[in-house]
Scaffold this active site. Structure first.
Site, PDB file in Angstrom:
ATOM      1  N   LYS A 143       0.848  -1.196   0.000  1.00 50.85           N
ATOM      2  CA  LYS A 143       0.000   0.000   0.000  1.00 50.85           C
ATOM      3  C   LYS A 143       0.876   1.235   0.000  1.00 50.85           C
ATOM      4  O   LYS A 143       2.096   1.148   0.049  1.00 50.85           O
ATOM      5  CB  LYS A 143      -0.976  -0.009   1.162  1.00 50.85           C
ATOM      6  CG  LYS A 143      -0.356   0.011   2.529  1.00 50.85           C
ATOM      7  CD  LYS A 143      -1.385   0.246   3.611  1.00 50.85           C
ATOM      8  CE  LYS A 143      -2.551  -0.731   3.576  1.00 50.85           C
ATOM      9  NZ  LYS A 143      -3.308  -0.744   4.815  1.00 50.85           N
TER      10      LYS A 143
ATOM     11  N   LYS B  57      -7.332  -5.777  -2.580  1.00 53.32           N
ATOM     12  CA  LYS B  57      -8.123  -5.151  -1.499  1.00 53.32           C
ATOM     13  C   LYS B  57      -8.664  -3.811  -1.964  1.00 53.32           C
ATOM     14  O   LYS B  57      -7.917  -2.968  -2.452  1.00 53.32           O
ATOM     15  CB  LYS B  57      -7.207  -4.876  -0.305  1.00 53.32           C
ATOM     16  CG  LYS B  57      -7.170  -5.976   0.724  1.00 53.32           C
ATOM     17  CD  LYS B  57      -6.029  -5.740   1.687  1.00 53.32           C
ATOM     18  CE  LYS B  57      -6.199  -4.524   2.573  1.00 53.32           C
ATOM     19  NZ  LYS B  57      -4.963  -4.278   3.384  1.00 53.32           N
TER      20      LYS B  57
END
Ligand SMILES: O=C[C@H](O)COP(=O)(O)O
Length: 250
Positions: A28, A86
């Site tokens: 991320k 995700k």
């Protein structure tokens, strides 16, 4: 399972040193938000840097209600080597919008790679940002064909998962996810002190960053392999205690 979120190739290399202690490496970019997306080349380099038997996850971002845009971004993450995709449903204000977005993601990702694992993520502090209610996530994930429902915190200001969604409501979240045949993932400045509760309620995936960064600082600190190992040891301890307690009760 333990999911750890490095934000760079350098940090992923530190995760690789602790590979035996974690289950999923989650790429991320915290500078872009709680589930901020990183660049495709970073996902690819991290995929190359961590052992092949460790799945790489990538966040697609704190996404708007733009199903086409998000589906295309999700495919980008999958093509770059992530097998867990995700999606943070930040801009979805109703379950219908969230299902729209996740259906697009599931199709885009699974057409490319049928064994990919799609995670529909909401936010424990949804009330602060106006997105879908945490307990709506399991149904959103189920109706869209996703594989897991997740909660994280949107605003990383020191408040934590249980500050917004108390343990009994997290337990209900896990129960609903399991009833729908999904995995339940929980995150949000989780610390070792939360692991007893997270284990007891049957959480499948615990996601952490801050707790395994030096100084507990998810932005300024860097992930340390020894903190990953210590966190994992605590998870194992709680899992064995939980198993022993169940055996003793039967
Ligand atoms: O997916 C997990 C998140 O990166 C959790 O980060 P955090 O533990 O710093 O809140």
């Amino acid at each position: 399972m333990l999911l750890i979120s490095p934000d760079s190739v350098e940090e992923a290399l530190d995760c690789a040193k602790a590979a035996e202690h974690l289950d999923i490496v989650d790429v991320k970019r915290p500078d872009e938000g709680s589930l901020g997306a990183n660049f495709p080349w970073v996902i690819r380099e991290i995929r190359d840097a961590v052992p092949a038997d460790k799945p790489v996850s990538a966040t697609v971002g704190d996404v708007p209600y733009k199903p086409g845009t998000v589906a295309q971004a999700a495919l980008g993450a999958a093509v770059s080597g992530a097998t867990y995709i995700k999606v943070g449903l930040y801009g979805c204000t109703t379950p219908e919008q969230a299902i729209d977005v996740m259906r697009g993601v599931v199709r885009a990702v699974k057409d490319h790679r049928p064994d990919a694992f799609v995670v529909a993520s909401g936010y424990a502090d949804a009330h602060r940002i106006g997105c879908v209610n945490p307990l709506a996530l399991p149904d959103i994930a189920r109706r869209s064909g996703s594989d897991a429902a997740m909660l994280d915190t949107a605003i990383k200001d020191g408040t934590r998962l249980f500050d917004h969604v108390p343990p009994d409501v997290c337990a209900e979240f896990v129960r609903l996810a399991h009833e729908a045949g999904l995995l339940a993932a929980l995150a949000g400045s989780v610390k070792t002190g939360d692991l007893g509760t997270l284990t007891r309620i049957g959480t499948d995936i615990v996601g952490v960053r801050g707790a395994v960064c030096e100084g507990g600082d998810r932005k300024a600190g860097r992930i340390r392999p020894q903190l990953v190992a210590a966190f994992r040891a605590e998870m194992e301890r709680h899992a064995s205690e939980h198993t022993a307690a169940i055996a003793a009760a039967n």
